[in-house]
Design a protein around this motif. Structure first.
Motif, PDB file in Angstrom:
ATOM      1  N   TYR A 108       2.293   3.106  -4.640  1.00  0.00           N
ATOM      2  CA  TYR A 108       0.987   3.741  -4.506  1.00  0.00           C
ATOM      3  C   TYR A 108       1.109   5.026  -3.698  1.00  0.00           C
ATOM      4  CZ  TYR A 108      -3.761   4.751  -3.185  1.00  0.00           C
ATOM      5  OH  TYR A 108      -4.936   5.391  -3.001  1.00  0.00           O
ATOM      6  N   ILE A 143       4.862   2.780  -0.259  1.00  0.00           N
ATOM      7  CA  ILE A 143       3.817   1.844   0.156  1.00  0.00           C
ATOM      8  C   ILE A 143       3.082   1.334  -1.082  1.00  0.00           C
ATOM      9  CG2 ILE A 143       1.656   1.623   1.438  1.00  0.00           C
ATOM     10  CD1 ILE A 143       2.820   3.644   3.432  1.00  0.00           C
ATOM     11  N   ARG A 144       2.885   0.025  -1.115  1.00  0.00           N
ATOM     12  CA  ARG A 144       2.266  -0.575  -2.300  1.00  0.00           C
ATOM     13  C   ARG A 144       0.761  -0.587  -2.169  1.00  0.00           C
ATOM     14  NH1 ARG A 144       6.251  -4.928  -0.552  1.00  0.00           N
ATOM     15  NH2 ARG A 144       8.170  -3.810  -1.023  1.00  0.00           N
ATOM     16  N   GLU A 145       0.107  -0.728  -3.315  1.00  0.00           N
ATOM     17  CA  GLU A 145      -1.342  -0.738  -3.294  1.00  0.00           C
ATOM     18  C   GLU A 145      -1.845  -1.981  -2.570  1.00  0.00           C
ATOM     19  OE1 GLU A 145      -3.095   0.058  -7.011  1.00  0.00           O
ATOM     20  OE2 GLU A 145      -5.029   0.471  -6.083  1.00  0.00           O
ATOM     21  N   GLY A 146      -2.852  -1.802  -1.731  1.00  0.00           N
ATOM     22  CA  GLY A 146      -3.464  -2.935  -1.039  1.00  0.00           C
ATOM     23  C   GLY A 146      -2.714  -3.401   0.188  1.00  0.00           C
ATOM     24  N   GLU A 147      -1.612  -2.751   0.483  1.00  0.00           N
ATOM     25  CA  GLU A 147      -0.765  -3.185   1.578  1.00  0.00           C
ATOM     26  C   GLU A 147      -1.286  -2.681   2.926  1.00  0.00           C
ATOM     27  OE1 GLU A 147       4.066  -3.436   1.949  1.00  0.00           O
ATOM     28  OE2 GLU A 147       3.160  -1.617   1.170  1.00  0.00           O
ATOM     29  N   GLN A 184       0.520  10.265  -4.093  1.00  0.00           N
ATOM     30  CA  GLN A 184      -0.434   9.175  -3.899  1.00  0.00           C
ATOM     31  C   GLN A 184      -1.030   8.829  -5.250  1.00  0.00           C
ATOM     32  OE1 GLN A 184      -3.647  10.022  -1.214  1.00  0.00           O
ATOM     33  NE2 GLN A 184      -4.550   7.997  -1.431  1.00  0.00           N
ATOM     34  N   LEU A 201      -7.195   5.146   0.464  1.00  0.00           N
ATOM     35  CA  LEU A 201      -6.214   4.965   1.521  1.00  0.00           C
ATOM     36  C   LEU A 201      -6.947   5.081   2.855  1.00  0.00           C
ATOM     37  CD1 LEU A 201      -3.160   4.848   2.319  1.00  0.00           C
ATOM     38  CD2 LEU A 201      -3.170   7.339   2.213  1.00  0.00           C
ATOM     39  N   GLN A 203      -9.904  -5.228   6.110  1.00  0.00           N
ATOM     40  CA  GLN A 203      -8.939  -4.643   5.187  1.00  0.00           C
ATOM     41  C   GLN A 203      -8.667  -5.609   4.028  1.00  0.00           C
ATOM     42  OE1 GLN A 203      -5.389  -5.513   4.821  1.00  0.00           O
ATOM     43  NE2 GLN A 203      -4.976  -3.797   3.436  1.00  0.00           N
ATOM     44  N   THR A 206      -5.596   0.055   0.720  1.00  0.00           N
ATOM     45  CA  THR A 206      -4.270   0.334   1.263  1.00  0.00           C
ATOM     46  C   THR A 206      -4.444   0.993   2.631  1.00  0.00           C
ATOM     47  OG1 THR A 206      -3.658   0.860  -0.994  1.00  0.00           O
ATOM     48  CG2 THR A 206      -2.056   1.403   0.721  1.00  0.00           C
ATOM     49  N   THR A 207      -3.744   0.467   3.629  1.00  0.00           N
ATOM     50  CA  THR A 207      -4.021   0.923   4.990  1.00  0.00           C
ATOM     51  C   THR A 207      -2.735   1.256   5.727  1.00  0.00           C
ATOM     52  OG1 THR A 207      -5.985  -0.475   5.064  1.00  0.00           O
ATOM     53  CG2 THR A 207      -5.098   0.268   7.180  1.00  0.00           C
TER      54      THR A 207
END
Ligand SMILES: Nc1ncnc2c1ncn2[C@@H]1O[C@H](COP(=O)(O)OP(=O)(O)O)[C@@H](O)[C@H]1O
Ligand SMILES: [Mg+2]
Lengths: 384, 670
Positions: free
Chosen positions: A26, A49-53, A85, A177, A203, A209-210
């Motif tokens: 992501y 970085i992965r989505e939702g991570e 992104q 994000l 979250q 994703t954070t």
């Protein structure tokens, strides 16, 4: 109750084993460099970085965490390297063209606008009908549990409440994000622990994703799906909290996360390391025999036994008879300083549970046997 | 450094795409920078180059051929210098000239007649040599042929050379060089006096528990509200030839050094007091406790703790006062008599003798101490910040009746001095003929019967002050915002910051003169501004730019630096943030800037005295002109009108602030 939260968070990484990741890539950071004048703040940082991570940037103050975050936000443009992104190259886009919400350490709430207006600030253009905005604001206020405070001004709220408003404002426009720069460091300890839990919950609920920057390892360990440990502008290790804690890949990581005993040592075989006056079996590693290394063991990993050995020891390895020179009660456990001729001048620090201390009758000045489990004795090559 | 940078991998640094916000922001900063260049840098540059320019006819730079009576056969080409060597028509003194100099050639030929059929050819020997044929400017080495009639209208133009000749000339004129000494002397004496008085006041206001501190503070600011001419007029009434207290002078004349010093003390006191008071108020109680613990005497404590603690404030105030005294023009004009001061010298050179180059020379001399003061002040400010940032405990004075009453008496004395000066002007303005006929009368307010522009000048002043306050605040605040809140564009921002600080170091007279040089040049497209209200407003805004800019910057610096990034991440344009948040939060500072500009625009004389026209006479200049014409009472009356107006403005400002702030600043209180 707070313990539950921590275990919950620690368990979370299980969902994000590489194969199970919903959508890798992501946010892809490739060979990012940043120089300030003649100071190099980031040295070729790469990251996926992965989505939702939920990712934490963790490291000592000045290591470049904020710089990396600001590069992602487009606030301090990198000197080299690219950022993508959601498949889009955002390397040179201005902040307003990127897709993120941000919360700063200072919260940066607009002091002259009410809580309500602060949250609505990002919603107001786009010719959105008033009702819709109001509904969204109410929804967000409910989400952070501050519906009662809508008409107040930021100065009338506590630090923790302001922090949640800042979060709500950042989330109002549903960004892809969420960037948090030391969001909890201005709060006192109690509120901080409470808010860790809340932010993590929020979250998870929103699935955004954070990235959170922190220098507090406890915070990172309890909240993150993955931790990015940084030092002097480079990434030392990326991994889940348990990976980072149990299998630190560098001495720095071992030392920075949790506490360590460190002994200068020499490699004897690939699973044996020689200390001042003894040999220890260690987790096997690829360090050449004969080279100087640091042997590391965490105080919590040391297992206490009685001298008479009535205790059954499964693998009688790395047993050292020691004298307890000092004991300090730290609330949850006892911190003991152990010395032995086999360790030379060095003392071994061990954390024993209250239970074990009672059961084994460990006391200051007494003798006991300490086990250093083989797979917990970590070996790191000496830095050149 | 290059070693580290070469640690970077090869390749180009990405360049940030500008958002539309960035474009607007940079555009606005550019506009305001352009304003500062046109209203400040360019005029000063022209002034400087003027002071370094000398003009002289170079007779070797021109050649002439003359024909016989047939008008076809021309003689040999001879330089004008050679012709003049024979004719001795042009004396050496005639060759030195100004920028407008013109030299006619007919007298080189004794037998010249404009009816003669003889023709002339003329050309330059260098490409720069210039001459006029009628109003036609010719330049260069091409022959220009004219008949005898036209030859009458051929004039040479002088060549310009750059150098310090003007300065040499200035310093070798004893009466002029004397002005430097006089200014320095007056500056030094006034500074010592003002600092001593102001230190006493600041000490009393900060370190005693006397009563009426607020009232005293208020009275001490009164001199800011009147032009510096007014104390001069008051002194004339008190100690002048028909003065009430002439006897006190014991035969000395108030016209001259004595008057200048007393008047200077009056008008610089508030500034010195403000600076010293600030430095005293940051005193650290711990030092006093330590001194008490060591059983140091009061006197020793004063000299070892108080004075060193305030030293930066004192030095800073000294430079400010010294600069104000030597650059002030109004006071020595009114009370200086024959005592020549630099600032008055500029006025005399320019207005009296039309000697612009010499005026420029004096201006440059005046800038030197002002710039020195400016840099010293900068250095000291930095030191003082360091003092402040050490966490100190504020000092709380303890009651001490004897000391408190002493302070009260001292403050009363100084307040009486200030109120007397204003009171005298008030009385003189309100009676028929001070001090002979004391029947109350408003005749002195019938300004339309006097020279100086009448009531119109008063209305002009108000118009000018309002325009200055409105546009000045907009320009200053916008500029400060762009400098403080945009990122990147580093070089541009530091240049802007430099331009914004520059006016502090430029005395009003100098700015005014620079404006004449720059705007009163027909070749300048901005020439149309000359003589208009706009130029007065521009000049005044520029003159008072620095303090306003610093006020705005201070307010903006207190705002969270992350507001802009947050707004950008929320996809909101910067102007929304500016109007919704920045402006309301900075409102108190904005109001302060506008009242500061208004009050100063009402009282300023030095810059605008060169720039007003018959349509744009100003009240403060009217005070000067009426006083000059001998209408001293009306001058005092006009001065008092300025005073009343400024008080009214202050009151309105206070009321508006209160209403606006109570409405927009509710969030401040908890
Ligand atoms: N604008 C800047 N100019 C010069 N140096 C900077 C700037 N911003 C950060 N640095 C330096 O870069 C290093 C990393 O800073 P930062 O990313 O803020 O660290 P942290 O990990 O504590 O957030 C620090 O040594 C800091 O001094
Ligand atoms: Mg940081």
């Amino acid at each position: 109750m707070k313990h539950e939260t921590v275990t919950g968070a620690a368990a979370a990484p299980m969902h994000f084993e590489p194969q199970a990741a919903p959508k890798p890539g992501y946010l892809v950071i490739d060979q990012l460099w940043k120089v300030f004048g003649d100071f190099v703040a980031l040295k070729g940082v790469s990251l996926d970085i992965r989505e939702g991570e939920f990712v934490c940037f963790l490291g000592p103050s000045g290591c470049g965490k904020t710089t990396l975050l600001r590069a992602i936000a487009g606030l301090d443009l990198q000197s080299r390297g690219s950022i993508r992104q959601a498949g889009r190259d955002i390397s040179s886009l201005p902040p307003s063209k990127r897709d993120y919400g941000i919360v700063f350490q200072s919260y940066a709430l607009f002091p002259n606008l009410t809580i309500e207006k602060n949250i609505a600030f990002g919603l107001e253009n786009a010719r959105r009908p008033k009702q819709e905005i109001q509904a969204r604001v109410a929804e967000l206020l409910a989400l952070v549990g501050l519906s009662e405070q809508a008409k107040k001004y930021p100065a009338q709220l506590s630090g923790g409440q302001q922090q949640r408003i800042a979060l709500a404002r950042a989330m109002a426009v549903s960004p892809g994000l969420l960037l948090l720069d030391e969001p909890l460091s201005a709060l006192d300890a109690k509120v901080r622990v409470h808010l860790r839990h809340e932010i993590k919950e929020l979250q998870r609920k929103l699935g955004v994703t954070t990235i959170m920057v922190t220098h507090d390892q406890e915070e990172a360990l309890s909240m993150a799906d993955r931790i990015v440990v940084m030092n002097h502008g480079v990434i030392e290790q990326i991994g889940t909290p348990t990976e980072i804690y149990r299998h630190p890949s560098t001495l720095f990581v071992a030392d920075f996360i949790g506490e360590t005993n460190q002994f200068p040592a020499r490699m004897i075989r690939n699973d044996t390391v020689g200390l001042a006056g003894t040999e220890l079996a260690c987790a096997s590693c690829e360090v050449a025999a004969g080279s100087d290394v640091n042997a590391v063991i965490r105080p919590v990993d040391i297992i206490p036994h009685a001298l008479d050995g009535r205790e059954d020891i499964k693998t009688p390895q790395n047993l050292i008879d020691v004298t307890v020179t000092e004991m300090e009660f730290l609330g949850g456990f006892w911190r003991c300083r152990l010395s032995s001729p086999r360790l030379g001048e060095r003392v071994l620090i061990a954390d024993f549970s209250i239970n074990a201390v009672r059961r084994l009758g460990i006391e200051k000045g007494g003798a006991m046997r300490a086990e250093l489990p083989q797979n917990r004795v970590l070996v790191f090559p000496k830095a050149a | 450094m290059s070693a580290v940078v070469s640690a970077l991998p090869a390749g180009r640094a990405p360049r940030l795409q500008l958002s539309s916000d960035d474009v607007v922001r940079r555009g606005l900063m550019l506009v305001i920078a352009l304003y500062l260049v046109l209203a400040l840098a360019a005029p000063l540059y022209v002034l400087l180059s003027k002071s370094m320019s000398t003009y002289r006819f170079d007779l070797n730079a021109f050649e002439i051929q003359r024909s016989d009576d047939s008008g076809t056969a021309f003689g040999p080409a001879r330089t004008v210098a050679a012709l003049n060597a024979d004719a001795k028509a042009i004396t050496d003194a005639e060759l030195d000239t100004g920028s407008d100099g013109r030299l006619s050639l007919t007298k080189l030929y004794e037998d010249f007649s404009f009816r003669s059929p003889v023709k002339y050819r003329i050309r330059g020997t260098t490409n720069d040599a210039a001459f006029l044929v009628g109003s036609d400017l010719k330049r260069g080495t091409d022959w220009v042929e004219v008949d005898s009639n036209t030859f009458r209208r051929v004039v040479l133009r002088p060549g310009r050379s750059v150098g310090f000749d003007n300065f040499v000339a200035y310093f070798s004129t004893p009466s002029l060089a004397q002005a430097i000494w006089n200014s320095v002397l007056m500056g030094a004496i006034s500074t010592v006096l003002v600092i001593a008085i102001a230190f006493g006041l600041a000490y009393a206001l900060n370190r005693s528990r006397m009563r009426f501190k607020g009232l005293f503070r208020l009275v001490m600011t009164v001199p800011i509200l009147v032009p510096s001419l007014l104390p001069g007029i008051a002194l004339v009434y008190l100690f002048g030839n028909q003065g009430l207290l002439k006897g006190w002078m014991m035969g000395h004349s108030i016209y001259g050094p004595i008057g200048i010093v007393i008047g200077s003390v009056f008008f610089t006191l508030p500034h010195a007091l403000l600076i010293i008071s600030t430095s005293l108020s940051v005193a650290d109680a711990r030092h006093y406790e330590a001194a008490a613990a060591l059983r140091a005497s009061k006197w020793r404590t004063f000299w070892t703790v108080t004075v060193p603690g305030a030293r930066y404030g004192v030095i800073s105030a000294a430079f400010v006062v010294f600069t104000m005294v030597i650059t002030d023009f109004g006071l020595p004009k009114v009370i200086g008599g024959q005592y020549n001061m630099l600032a008055v010298d500029i006025y005399k050179q320019v207005i009296g003798q039309q000697n612009f180059e010499m005026g420029a020379v004096v201006s440059v001399l005046l800038i030197i101490p002002a710039i020195a003061a400016f840099f010293v002040d900068r250095i000291i400010q930095k030191k003082q910040v360091a003092l402040l940032s050490a966490r100190s405990v504020p000092y709380e004075p303890k009651p001490n009746p004897g000391f408190d009453w002493g302070c009260f008496a001292y403050c009363t004395l100084i307040a009486a001095f200030i109120l007397t000066m204003i009171g005298v002007c008030q009385l003189a303005a309100m009676v028929k003929f001070w001090p002979y006929d004391l029947t109350p009368s408003l005749k002195n307010f019938r300004f339309d019967l006097m020279d100086g522009g009448g009531w119109a000048s008063y209305y002009n002043s108000i118009e000018m002050a309002l325009l200055t306050a409105v546009f000045g605040t907009i320009i200053v605040f916008t500029g400060a915002y762009m400098v403080e809140k945009s990122d990147g564009f580093r070089a541009g921002r530091s240049l802007f910051q430099f331009l914004a600080m520059l006016p502090m170091a430029v005395p009003g007279m100098v700015l005014g003169l620079a404006y004449i040089f720059f705007f009163n040049n027909p070749a300048n497209p901005l020439h149309a501004l000359y003589g208009s209200m706009a130029i007065l407003v521009i000049c005044t805004i520029t003159h008072f730019y620095t303090v306003s800019h610093l006020t705005a910057l201070t307010a903006l610096k207190q705002m969270d630096r992350e507001f802009e990034p947050v707004a950008a991440s929320l996809k909101q344009p910067f102007h929304k943030l500016f109007f919704r948040v920045t402006l309301p939060v900075c409102l108190p500072a904005i109001l302060d800037i506008s009242i500061y500009l208004f009050v100063n625009a009402m009282t300023t004389v030095s810059a605008v005295v060169f720039l007003y026209s018959t349509q744009t006479q100003l009240a403060s200049v009217a005070v000067l002109n009426m006083d000059d014409a001998g209408d001293v009472a009306p001058a005092a009356a006009m001065g008092m009108m300025i005073f009343y107006t400024n008080i009214a403005a202050r009151l309105i400002h206070a009321a508006v602030s209160r209403v606006l702030l109570s409405r927009t600043q509710v969030w401040r209180g908890r």
